[in-house]
Each structure stands twice: as C-alpha cells, then as structure tokens.
Write an enzyme that holds these catalytic residues in place. Structure first.
Site, PDB file in Angstrom:
ATOM      1  N   LEU A 355       4.996  -7.048  -3.392  1.00  0.00           N
ATOM      2  CA  LEU A 355       3.725  -6.757  -2.739  1.00  0.00           C
ATOM      3  C   LEU A 355       2.809  -5.904  -3.621  1.00  0.00           C
ATOM      4  O   LEU A 355       3.277  -5.082  -4.408  1.00  0.00           O
ATOM      5  CB  LEU A 355       3.968  -6.052  -1.410  1.00  0.00           C
ATOM      6  N   CYS A 356       1.530  -6.101  -3.453  1.00  0.00           N
ATOM      7  CA  CYS A 356       0.533  -5.403  -4.273  1.00  0.00           C
ATOM      8  C   CYS A 356       0.232  -4.023  -3.699  1.00  0.00           C
ATOM      9  O   CYS A 356      -0.900  -3.723  -3.288  1.00  0.00           O
ATOM     10  CB  CYS A 356      -0.736  -6.240  -4.376  1.00  0.00           C
ATOM     11  N   THR A 357       1.256  -3.201  -3.620  1.00  0.00           N
ATOM     12  CA  THR A 357       1.110  -1.822  -3.187  1.00  0.00           C
ATOM     13  C   THR A 357       2.252  -1.016  -3.784  1.00  0.00           C
ATOM     14  O   THR A 357       3.391  -1.504  -3.860  1.00  0.00           O
ATOM     15  CB  THR A 357       1.121  -1.688  -1.649  1.00  0.00           C
ATOM     16  N   LEU A 395       0.753  -9.731   3.217  1.00  0.00           N
ATOM     17  CA  LEU A 395       0.502 -10.528   2.016  1.00  0.00           C
ATOM     18  C   LEU A 395       0.949 -11.985   2.153  1.00  0.00           C
ATOM     19  O   LEU A 395       0.940 -12.733   1.176  1.00  0.00           O
ATOM     20  CB  LEU A 395       1.133  -9.903   0.756  1.00  0.00           C
TER      21      LEU A 395
END
Length: 419
Positions: A355-357, A395
């Site tokens: 995930l982009c976090t 996402l």
C-alpha cells in the site's frame, strides 16, 4: 520435527502441509484447520466446571465453516452486531445459546437479537428504554447489564481498559442508580451481569481475580437489589502465545480456579459464561503472503509482501507482531533450523505491504537473510483478529482467499468479504 516444537506450535500446520498449501494456492491467503478448532473446543470444555458455558466470540473470526464447527459442538455464541447474529443462525446456532453485546447497539442490532431470542447485554439506560418499546412478548424481557468495575481488575496488556474510563457498560459506582431507573421499565428485567476486563491474558491467576470481581459485583446485585442472577458473563480474555518464549495459558488452573470461585459464592445458582474467541480460533489459522522484493534502508531491512494492512491490520493497531517463518516453494521451510538447510541465518526484518502509505507495516520478525522474491512468509496465530479486521478495500487490491481444511482436505475456498 526440524523446527523446535515450541516454534512450530505457533502455526496451525506442520512444515509439509505449509509447503503444500503455498504451492497449491496463490497468495495471499488465509488457511484454517477446522479439526484443530474442534479439538480446542473439546479440550477447553472438558477442563471447565459443568456450570460454565462456552460462548465463542464471533468477532475473532466469523467464518461460516468455523461457526458451523462450533455450533455442532454445542457452543454458545457471543455476537456484537446484527450481521453476526445472522451468521450464527445460518451456521446452525440458536438464539437460546447467544448473547448480544456492544456499546452502541443500533435498532437493527436490537431487533435482530430479539428476533433470534438472544440474551441482550445492555450498556446503559438507553438500551433499556429502546428494548421496553421494541419488546412485545407477554413476559418481561430478561437482559444482562454490562458493568465497568471500579477496582479489582488486572490486565497485562491494556486493550480492554482495565478499570478505567470506558465506552462499555455502566460504571460500577453508577450501578445502583441505573438499576433504580431500569426498574421503571416493566417490560425489561435485569437478571444477568457481564464483566469483561481483559484481553489475551496468559496468566490464569489474573483471569480468576477478574472473575472474582464479577462475582463480587453480582453478589451486590443479589443482596442489595434482590436480583436472582441466572447468568454471569465473565467475558473472554483467554490468551494465546505470539512468541515461542511466552507461556501457554494454564487451562487446568483456570478450570480448577473457576470451581473454587463458584464454591465461594453459594448465593449464585445460575450459569457462568466464558467468551473465548482468540483462544479457540487464533491457533487454527495462518496467513501466507509472497515476497515481492527486499531492501535495506538506512540500516533497516525491509521485506515487501503481496499483502499488507489490507489483509493483516492488527500488528499496526496493537504493536504486537504475529509469529513468522518462511517457505520456499519446491523446497520447504527455510532458514534457521529448517529441514532444507536453505535460507541462511535469521535476521531482524520489518515486514511491509504493497500500500502507498508508510503505515503499511505488518510486523517484525526474524527471517532468513537471503529471503527472495517468490518465497512465502507465513504468519502464525492468524485465525483470530486477522482477515475480517483488516482494511480490505483500501487501494482496491485483490482480497485474500480463505482456505478451510478438514481431514487434510480443502473443504471450502472463498474470498474475504465484508458483512
């Protein structure tokens, strides 16, 4: 057995079966052993006094095959929503063996509980008022009151909250006023008590101290208000190990202690209810996710997996990692004392997802130094508070499959879906 037994005990399947599962199913997936669930229920049941009922806490894992397994064993169920009530009924459970709890029960939750004929645990006068309006039976509706104790509560890990401020229940110091107000509603009658004050506790003595606190509060209801309690729910909190060095909960000491607690309280002639969730379900499951890449960033080793907090959120929420090992398809368990001899030494590793976090961390573990893309990281004790607690839709990654195994055969495969 090549891996130390104390380590392998943290995983639902042996080395050979883990290899088979990782080769037969695309990751990421959860796999559960229904036979292990059945054995655990029977073992716990056999060690408890006859007056102690077991209500499986559905929140820990609401999988239908698991609910069906426990229903067939005669379990009660602890539900916390209309969705869980429906799931239990679909699995063959009954309302007469169901308790429904929650600090902010909606009208839908209350109506589902009433329809099922479940025992409702009220958290405040608002629940009593609404049930007085909704209940249409000829006899008063028997309910239990959840009490937040003022003292006498111990908890190793502060998750439930001990005896401090709580969103749950009626504070003990407000209990007399609550009962006086509740008596005004003649279609509802308090005949039960719930005190739930621990989570994942490995010390039987701590659990028993909390149970004595519940009986102390129950005695006050009996002596000061003339309530003949038919049910005292002492909650769950039965713990499982997340590391090989941790002790197992002493079930024999717990069972013998509950016998003493009941003997110490001859005024109480009803049933005692335990709500184990994690203890019954956690050791039945594993989560498996393939390695996508590895890197070292400023001295910290990262392994990026196909799944992250969209599949396994609890390590981020609690700071408690699941136990891990690594499987190499075509080889077997690797690293440390594995049979293959491959994988090298075990080194500290931060496990991250796709995930982009920067919040996407699924724990830390000691994993082989030469772990490579295509290897599979297996998380143990993942049968509880895992798949359905995760941020599955975040996402829009593919949800993990759930693989249910019985007698070594796969009996069901389904994606994780939200209620």
């Amino acid at each position: 057995m090549i891996l130390a037994p104390s380590t392998l005990d943290l995983f639902a399947f042996g080395e050979d079966r883990l290899l088979e599962l990782t080769e037969q199913h695309p990751t990421a997936f959860f796999a559960y052993d229904l036979d292990a669930a059945r054995r655990r229920f029977r073992r716990l049941r056999a060690l408890l006094p006859g007056r102690v009922r077991l209500a499986y806490a559905v929140k820990s894992n609401p999988g239908l095959p698991l609910l069906e397994t426990f229903a067939a064993e005669g379990a009660w169920f602890d539900c916390a929503s209309a969705g869980e009530v429906s799931a239990v009924l679909a699995a063959g459970g009954t309302g007469s063996g169901m308790v429904v709890a929650g600090p902010a029960k909606s009208e839908r939750d209350l109506q589902a509980a009433l329809f099922a004929g479940a025992r409702i645990q009220v958290d405040g006068i608002e629940d009593v008022e609404r049930l007085h309006t909704l209940h249409s039976g000829a006899q008063p509706l028997r309910v239990s009151v959840r009490v937040n104790p003022a003292s006498g509560i111990t908890e190793t890990a502060t998750i439930i909250g001990g005896g401090g401020p709580s969103a749950f229940g009626v504070d003990e110091e407000e209990l007399d006023a609550f009962l006086a107000e509740a008596a005004r509603y003649d279609r509802v009658r308090v005949t039960g008590l719930q005190v739930f004050a621990a989570s994942n506790e490995l010390d039987a003595g701590r659990l028993l101290d909390n149970h004595r606190t519940a009986l102390r509060i129950g005695r006050h209801l009996h002596e000061a208000h003339g309530i003949d309690l038919d049910l005292i729910d002492v909650g769950g909190g039965l713990g499982v190990r997340y590391a090989a060095a941790q002790p197992n909960l002493d079930l024999r000491a717990l069972g013998a202690g509950l016998e003493r607690v009941l003997a110490e309280n001859p005024w109480f002639g009803g049933e005692l209810l335990l709500e184990p969730g994690r203890w019954l379900s956690a050791p039945t499951g594993v989560y498996c996710a393939r390695v996508v890449r590895t890197k070292v960033s400023r001295g910290e080793r990262f392994v990026m997996l196909e799944g992250g907090i969209n599949h396994l959120l609890r390590p981020l929420m609690t700071g408690q990692s699941f136990p891990t090992l690594a499987v190499r398809p075509g080889v077997g368990v690797i690293g440390g004392r594995s049979a293959s001899g491959q994988g090298g030494e075990l080194v500290p590793t931060t496990l991250a997802g796709p995930l982009c976090t920067s919040l996407d961390r699924v724990g830390n573990g000691d994993l082989p130094e030469d772990l490579r893309p295509g290897d599979v990281v297996v998380f143990g004790q993942a049968g509880a508070y895992a798949s359905t607690q995760a941020m599955t839709h975040f996402l829009s990654h593919r949800p993990p499959e759930q693989v249910w195994v019985q007698d070594r055969a796969v009996v069901s495969v389904a994606p994780v879906v939200s209620a």
